[in-house]
Design a protein around this motif. Structure first.
Motif, PDB file in Angstrom:
ATOM      1  N   SER A 276     -55.961 -13.541  -7.899  1.00 61.57           N
ATOM      2  CA  SER A 276     -54.760 -12.962  -7.299  1.00 61.57           C
ATOM      3  C   SER A 276     -54.720 -11.459  -7.564  1.00 61.57           C
ATOM      4  O   SER A 276     -55.265 -10.971  -8.557  1.00 61.57           O
ATOM      5  N   PHE A 277     -54.061 -10.733  -6.672  1.00 64.16           N
ATOM      6  CA  PHE A 277     -53.919  -9.294  -6.836  1.00 64.16           C
ATOM      7  C   PHE A 277     -53.186  -9.013  -8.142  1.00 64.16           C
ATOM      8  O   PHE A 277     -52.224  -9.669  -8.489  1.00 64.16           O
ATOM      9  N   GLY A 278     -53.647  -8.025  -8.881  1.00 63.52           N
ATOM     10  CA  GLY A 278     -52.979  -7.631 -10.108  1.00 63.52           C
ATOM     11  C   GLY A 278     -53.472  -8.343 -11.346  1.00 63.52           C
ATOM     12  O   GLY A 278     -53.206  -7.890 -12.454  1.00 63.52           O
ATOM     13  N   ARG A 279     -54.174  -9.437 -11.190  1.00 61.79           N
ATOM     14  CA  ARG A 279     -54.614 -10.194 -12.359  1.00 61.79           C
ATOM     15  C   ARG A 279     -55.545  -9.376 -13.246  1.00 61.79           C
ATOM     16  O   ARG A 279     -55.503  -9.481 -14.465  1.00 61.79           O
ATOM     17  N   LEU A 280     -56.344  -8.555 -12.626  1.00 59.25           N
ATOM     18  CA  LEU A 280     -57.308  -7.771 -13.393  1.00 59.25           C
ATOM     19  C   LEU A 280     -56.682  -6.568 -14.086  1.00 59.25           C
ATOM     20  O   LEU A 280     -57.233  -6.057 -15.059  1.00 59.25           O
ATOM     21  N   THR A 281     -55.543  -6.093 -13.603  1.00 56.68           N
ATOM     22  CA  THR A 281     -54.935  -4.895 -14.181  1.00 56.68           C
ATOM     23  C   THR A 281     -53.668  -5.180 -14.977  1.00 56.68           C
ATOM     24  O   THR A 281     -53.100  -4.277 -15.579  1.00 56.68           O
ATOM     25  N   PHE A 282     -53.212  -6.428 -14.984  1.00 64.11           N
ATOM     26  CA  PHE A 282     -51.944  -6.784 -15.622  1.00 64.11           C
ATOM     27  C   PHE A 282     -51.861  -6.294 -17.069  1.00 64.11           C
ATOM     28  O   PHE A 282     -50.947  -5.588 -17.450  1.00 64.11           O
ATOM     29  N   LYS A 283     -52.819  -6.687 -17.905  1.00 67.13           N
ATOM     30  CA  LYS A 283     -52.793  -6.342 -19.323  1.00 67.13           C
ATOM     31  C   LYS A 283     -52.883  -4.827 -19.526  1.00 67.13           C
ATOM     32  O   LYS A 283     -52.159  -4.251 -20.337  1.00 67.13           O
ATOM     33  N   TYR A 284     -53.740  -4.185 -18.778  1.00 76.23           N
ATOM     34  CA  TYR A 284     -53.899  -2.737 -18.903  1.00 76.23           C
ATOM     35  C   TYR A 284     -52.594  -2.009 -18.575  1.00 76.23           C
ATOM     36  O   TYR A 284     -52.175  -1.111 -19.305  1.00 76.23           O
ATOM     37  N   GLU A 285     -51.956  -2.401 -17.475  1.00 71.54           N
ATOM     38  CA  GLU A 285     -50.713  -1.734 -17.071  1.00 71.54           C
ATOM     39  C   GLU A 285     -49.612  -1.937 -18.111  1.00 71.54           C
ATOM     40  O   GLU A 285     -48.869  -1.010 -18.424  1.00 71.54           O
ATOM     41  N   ARG A 286     -49.497  -3.143 -18.635  1.00 70.93           N
ATOM     42  CA  ARG A 286     -48.469  -3.418 -19.629  1.00 70.93           C
ATOM     43  C   ARG A 286     -48.699  -2.553 -20.879  1.00 70.93           C
ATOM     44  O   ARG A 286     -47.773  -1.927 -21.393  1.00 70.93           O
ATOM     45  N   GLU A 287     -49.937  -2.514 -21.358  1.00 75.06           N
ATOM     46  CA  GLU A 287     -50.248  -1.720 -22.550  1.00 75.06           C
ATOM     47  C   GLU A 287     -50.067  -0.229 -22.283  1.00 75.06           C
ATOM     48  O   GLU A 287     -49.580   0.508 -23.149  1.00 75.06           O
ATOM     49  N   ALA A 288     -50.418   0.239 -21.104  1.00 79.20           N
ATOM     50  CA  ALA A 288     -50.246   1.657 -20.768  1.00 79.20           C
ATOM     51  C   ALA A 288     -48.760   2.029 -20.793  1.00 79.20           C
ATOM     52  O   ALA A 288     -48.391   3.095 -21.309  1.00 79.20           O
ATOM     53  N   ASN A 289     -47.922   1.160 -20.266  1.00 85.01           N
ATOM     54  CA  ASN A 289     -46.484   1.435 -20.282  1.00 85.01           C
ATOM     55  C   ASN A 289     -45.915   1.394 -21.696  1.00 85.01           C
ATOM     56  O   ASN A 289     -45.040   2.193 -22.046  1.00 85.01           O
ATOM     57  N   GLU A 290     -46.388   0.461 -22.532  1.00 84.58           N
ATOM     58  CA  GLU A 290     -45.951   0.417 -23.937  1.00 84.58           C
ATOM     59  C   GLU A 290     -46.368   1.686 -24.665  1.00 84.58           C
ATOM     60  O   GLU A 290     -45.600   2.254 -25.449  1.00 84.58           O
ATOM     61  N   HIS A 291     -47.589   2.170 -24.408  1.00 84.48           N
ATOM     62  CA  HIS A 291     -48.061   3.424 -25.022  1.00 84.48           C
ATOM     63  C   HIS A 291     -47.217   4.602 -24.546  1.00 84.48           C
ATOM     64  O   HIS A 291     -46.924   5.516 -25.332  1.00 84.48           O
ATOM     65  N   LEU A 292     -46.832   4.609 -23.291  1.00 79.66           N
ATOM     66  CA  LEU A 292     -45.982   5.669 -22.760  1.00 79.66           C
ATOM     67  C   LEU A 292     -44.644   5.703 -23.503  1.00 79.66           C
ATOM     68  O   LEU A 292     -44.201   6.764 -23.950  1.00 79.66           O
ATOM     69  N   LEU A 293     -44.021   4.559 -23.667  1.00 81.07           N
ATOM     70  CA  LEU A 293     -42.752   4.497 -24.390  1.00 81.07           C
ATOM     71  C   LEU A 293     -42.924   4.933 -25.844  1.00 81.07           C
ATOM     72  O   LEU A 293     -42.095   5.684 -26.388  1.00 81.07           O
ATOM     73  N   ASN A 294     -43.984   4.481 -26.497  1.00 82.77           N
ATOM     74  CA  ASN A 294     -44.247   4.876 -27.889  1.00 82.77           C
ATOM     75  C   ASN A 294     -44.485   6.376 -28.000  1.00 82.77           C
ATOM     76  O   ASN A 294     -44.045   7.023 -28.954  1.00 82.77           O
TER      77      ASN A 294
END
Length: 179
Positions: free
Chosen positions: A74-92
Motif C-alpha cells: 500500500s502507498f505510504g507503507r515504506l515511508t510510514f516509520k521514517y515520516e513519524r520519526e522525522a516529525n518526532e525529531h522536528l518536535l524535539n
C-alpha cells in the motif's frame, strides 16, 4: 450556465446542438457529442471541456491502483516509520531550541491534527495528492498548447496534440525513429 451531459454517447448532435444555451459544456461521459456538433459549438464560442480531459482523473486513479496491486504494497507503507520519526525529531529539535534559548524546561505537545499527520499520509491522501498533481499539470499543459498553437477554445485538439507529443517523446526515448 454549464451543461454537463453524462452517461449517454452522442446525446448532443446536429439536430439539438442549436438548443444549447450554455457557454460551457463539460463532457461527463465518453463521446457525448458528434464531431459536427462539436464544431458547431466551437463556432458559437462555446467552451467544450472534452471527455478525454474530464475523465482523466478516473484513469489516473486506476493507474495508481494498478501500481499498488503490482507491488502488493500500500502507498505510504515504506515511508510510514521514517515520516513519524522525522516529525518526532522536528518536535524535539524545537523543544531543545526553546529550552536552550530561554534557559528553561518546556514541553512541546503536538496538536491532534499534527499527531494525525505524524502517522504519515493515508492511502487516500497519496492518491488525492498524486491525482491533483497529475491532473492539474495536464490541464496546464493542455491550456499552454491551446495558447501556443492558437487553438482558441478547441481544447480537444490541444489534448490530442499533447497526447501525440508524449507518444513521440516516448518512442524517441526508447530509440525508435520516425521516417
Amino acid at each position: 450556465d454549464i451543461l454537463v451531459p453524462c452517461a449517454v454517447e452522442k446525446v448532443i448532435n446536429c439536430d439539438n446542438v442549436g438548443k444549447i444555451q450554455a457557454k460551457i459544456v463539460v463532457e461527463g461521459a465518453n463521446c457525448t457529442m458528434t464531431p459536427l456538433a462539436y464544431e458547431m459549438l466551437l463556432k458559437r464560442d462555446v467552451l467544450v471541456v472534452p471527455d478525454i480531459l474530464v475523465n482523466s482523473g478516473s484513469v489516473c486513479s486506476s493507474y495508481f491502483e494498478w501500481l499498488k496491486n503490482m507491488k502488493h504494497v500500500s502507498f505510504g507503507r515504506l515511508t510510514f516509520k521514517y515520516e513519524r520519526e522525522a516529525n518526532e525529531h522536528l518536535l524535539n529539535s524545537v523543544q531543545t531550541s526553546i529550552e536552550s534559548m530561554f534557559n528553561t524546561d518546556c514541553t512541546i505537545k503536538p496538536s491532534e491534527d499534527f499527531v494525525a499527520r505524524m502517522s504519515g499520509a493515508s492511502e487516500k491522501d497519496f492518491v488525492n495528492s498524486g491525482l491533483s498533481y497529475t491532473v492539474e499539470g495536464t490541464v496546464q499543459d493542455v491550456l499552454d498548447i491551446a495558447k501556443k498553437e492558437d487553438l482558441g477554445l478547441d481544447i480537444r485538439q490541444a489534448c490530442y496534440s499533447l497526447a501525440m507529443s508524449k507518444i513521440v517523446k516516448t518512442y524517441a526515448t526508447a530509440g525508435y525513429t520516425f521516417t
